[in-house]
Design a protein around this motif. Structure first.
Motif, mmCIF file in Angstrom:
data_model
loop_
_atom_site.group_PDB
_atom_site.id
_atom_site.type_symbol
_atom_site.label_atom_id
_atom_site.label_comp_id
_atom_site.label_asym_id
_atom_site.label_seq_id
_atom_site.Cartn_x
_atom_site.Cartn_y
_atom_site.Cartn_z
ATOM 1 N N LYS A 177 31.710 45.062 42.768
ATOM 2 C CA LYS A 177 31.328 45.471 41.414
ATOM 3 C C LYS A 177 30.534 44.366 40.714
ATOM 4 O O LYS A 177 29.552 44.641 40.027
ATOM 5 C CB LYS A 177 32.573 45.807 40.589
ATOM 6 C CG LYS A 177 33.250 47.083 41.008
ATOM 7 C CD LYS A 177 34.515 47.311 40.208
ATOM 8 C CE LYS A 177 35.293 48.493 40.724
ATOM 9 N NZ LYS A 177 36.566 48.675 40.018
ATOM 10 N N SER A 178 30.967 43.130 40.891
ATOM 11 C CA SER A 178 30.271 42.003 40.258
ATOM 12 C C SER A 178 28.849 41.873 40.782
ATOM 13 O O SER A 178 27.919 41.615 40.018
ATOM 14 C CB SER A 178 31.039 40.701 40.504
ATOM 15 O OG SER A 178 32.297 40.738 39.863
ATOM 16 N N ILE A 179 28.670 42.039 42.081
ATOM 17 C CA ILE A 179 27.334 41.942 42.675
ATOM 18 C C ILE A 179 26.434 43.045 42.132
ATOM 19 O O ILE A 179 25.291 42.797 41.756
ATOM 20 C CB ILE A 179 27.425 42.003 44.210
ATOM 21 C CG1 ILE A 179 28.068 40.720 44.729
ATOM 22 C CG2 ILE A 179 26.055 42.217 44.836
ATOM 23 C CD1 ILE A 179 28.446 40.758 46.199
ATOM 24 N N ILE A 180 26.942 44.276 42.062
ATOM 25 C CA ILE A 180 26.155 45.396 41.561
ATOM 26 C C ILE A 180 25.755 45.170 40.104
ATOM 27 O O ILE A 180 24.636 45.489 39.699
ATOM 28 C CB ILE A 180 26.936 46.717 41.717
ATOM 29 C CG1 ILE A 180 27.026 47.071 43.198
ATOM 30 C CG2 ILE A 180 26.295 47.844 40.919
ATOM 31 C CD1 ILE A 180 27.955 48.219 43.513
ATOM 32 N N ASN A 181 26.663 44.591 39.310
ATOM 33 C CA ASN A 181 26.383 44.364 37.894
ATOM 34 C C ASN A 181 25.621 43.066 37.627
ATOM 35 O O ASN A 181 25.367 42.739 36.467
ATOM 36 C CB ASN A 181 27.701 44.357 37.105
ATOM 37 C CG ASN A 181 28.365 45.709 37.096
ATOM 38 O OD1 ASN A 181 27.705 46.736 37.143
ATOM 39 N ND2 ASN A 181 29.687 45.716 37.056
ATOM 40 N N GLY A 182 25.270 42.335 38.684
ATOM 41 C CA GLY A 182 24.511 41.103 38.515
ATOM 42 C C GLY A 182 25.340 39.952 37.964
ATOM 43 O O GLY A 182 24.795 39.007 37.410
ATOM 44 N N GLU A 183 26.648 40.033 38.113
ATOM 45 C CA GLU A 183 27.539 38.990 37.622
ATOM 46 C C GLU A 183 27.818 37.976 38.726
ATOM 47 O O GLU A 183 27.557 38.227 39.901
ATOM 48 C CB GLU A 183 28.866 39.611 37.154
ATOM 49 C CG GLU A 183 28.687 40.622 36.044
ATOM 50 C CD GLU A 183 29.948 41.425 35.771
ATOM 51 O OE1 GLU A 183 30.939 41.265 36.505
ATOM 52 O OE2 GLU A 183 29.919 42.241 34.833
ATOM 53 N N ASN A 184 28.348 36.841 38.339
ATOM 54 C CA ASN A 184 28.711 35.833 39.321
ATOM 55 C C ASN A 184 29.949 36.268 40.087
ATOM 56 O O ASN A 184 30.855 36.878 39.531
ATOM 57 C CB ASN A 184 28.998 34.488 38.648
ATOM 58 C CG ASN A 184 27.743 33.868 38.081
ATOM 59 O OD1 ASN A 184 26.658 34.072 38.596
ATOM 60 N ND2 ASN A 184 27.903 33.104 37.015
ATOM 61 N N VAL A 185 29.959 35.929 41.359
ATOM 62 C CA VAL A 185 31.118 36.196 42.198
ATOM 63 C C VAL A 185 31.893 34.895 42.312
ATOM 64 O O VAL A 185 31.348 33.882 42.732
ATOM 65 C CB VAL A 185 30.689 36.690 43.593
ATOM 66 C CG1 VAL A 185 31.889 36.895 44.493
ATOM 67 C CG2 VAL A 185 29.887 37.975 43.474
ATOM 68 N N PRO A 186 33.167 34.908 41.917
ATOM 69 C CA PRO A 186 33.939 33.664 41.962
ATOM 70 C C PRO A 186 34.149 33.193 43.399
ATOM 71 O O PRO A 186 34.363 33.999 44.303
ATOM 72 C CB PRO A 186 35.271 34.041 41.313
ATOM 73 C CG PRO A 186 35.365 35.517 41.464
ATOM 74 C CD PRO A 186 33.960 36.036 41.464
ATOM 75 N N LEU A 187 34.075 31.894 43.598
ATOM 76 C CA LEU A 187 34.345 31.318 44.901
ATOM 77 C C LEU A 187 35.827 30.998 44.976
ATOM 78 O O LEU A 187 36.355 30.243 44.172
ATOM 79 C CB LEU A 187 33.530 30.041 45.115
ATOM 80 C CG LEU A 187 32.017 30.215 45.162
ATOM 81 C CD1 LEU A 187 31.339 28.873 45.295
ATOM 82 C CD2 LEU A 187 31.639 31.124 46.326
ATOM 83 N N ASN A 188 36.486 31.590 45.903
ATOM 84 C CA ASN A 188 37.910 31.357 46.101
ATOM 85 C C ASN A 188 38.090 30.366 47.242
ATOM 86 O O ASN A 188 37.177 30.106 48.011
ATOM 87 C CB ASN A 188 38.628 32.664 46.434
ATOM 88 C CG ASN A 188 38.542 33.664 45.309
ATOM 89 O OD1 ASN A 188 38.508 33.288 44.146
ATOM 90 N ND2 ASN A 188 38.484 34.927 45.637
ATOM 91 N N ASN A 189 39.284 29.845 47.346
ATOM 92 C CA ASN A 189 39.580 28.981 48.472
ATOM 93 C C ASN A 189 39.448 29.782 49.754
ATOM 94 O O ASN A 189 39.972 30.888 49.865
ATOM 95 C CB ASN A 189 40.997 28.416 48.373
ATOM 96 C CG ASN A 189 41.132 27.484 47.185
ATOM 97 O OD1 ASN A 189 40.157 26.887 46.748
ATOM 98 N ND2 ASN A 189 42.334 27.366 46.659
ATOM 99 N N LEU A 190 38.766 29.226 50.728
ATOM 100 C CA LEU A 190 38.601 29.901 52.000
ATOM 101 C C LEU A 190 39.878 29.768 52.814
ATOM 102 O O LEU A 190 40.517 28.727 52.824
ATOM 103 C CB LEU A 190 37.433 29.303 52.775
ATOM 104 C CG LEU A 190 36.069 29.424 52.099
ATOM 105 C CD1 LEU A 190 35.016 28.724 52.940
ATOM 106 C CD2 LEU A 190 35.694 30.875 51.908
#
Length: 51
Positions: free
Chosen positions: A25-38
């Motif tokens: 949803k964030s990608i579609i809305n042009g928002e930042n995607v949070p980076l989580n711990n891998l």
């Protein structure tokens, strides 16, 4: 996509499915995607017993 989320839910749990859906949803809305711990994901092991 629905089938992929259903399989992911069975193997890794609902929490991970929710995170992926929110990222989509964030990608579609042009928002930042949070980076989580891998982390390395491990499948739930099914054990088969022979009698």
């Amino acid at each position: 996509m629905r089938q992929a989320f259903e399989k992911m839910k069975r193997e890794f749990g609902q929490n991970l499915v929710d995170q992926y859906q929110q990222n989509a949803k964030s990608i579609i809305n042009g928002e930042n995607v949070p980076l989580n711990n891998l982390q390395v994901l491990k499948k739930k092991r099914k054990r088969f017993w022979l009698f």
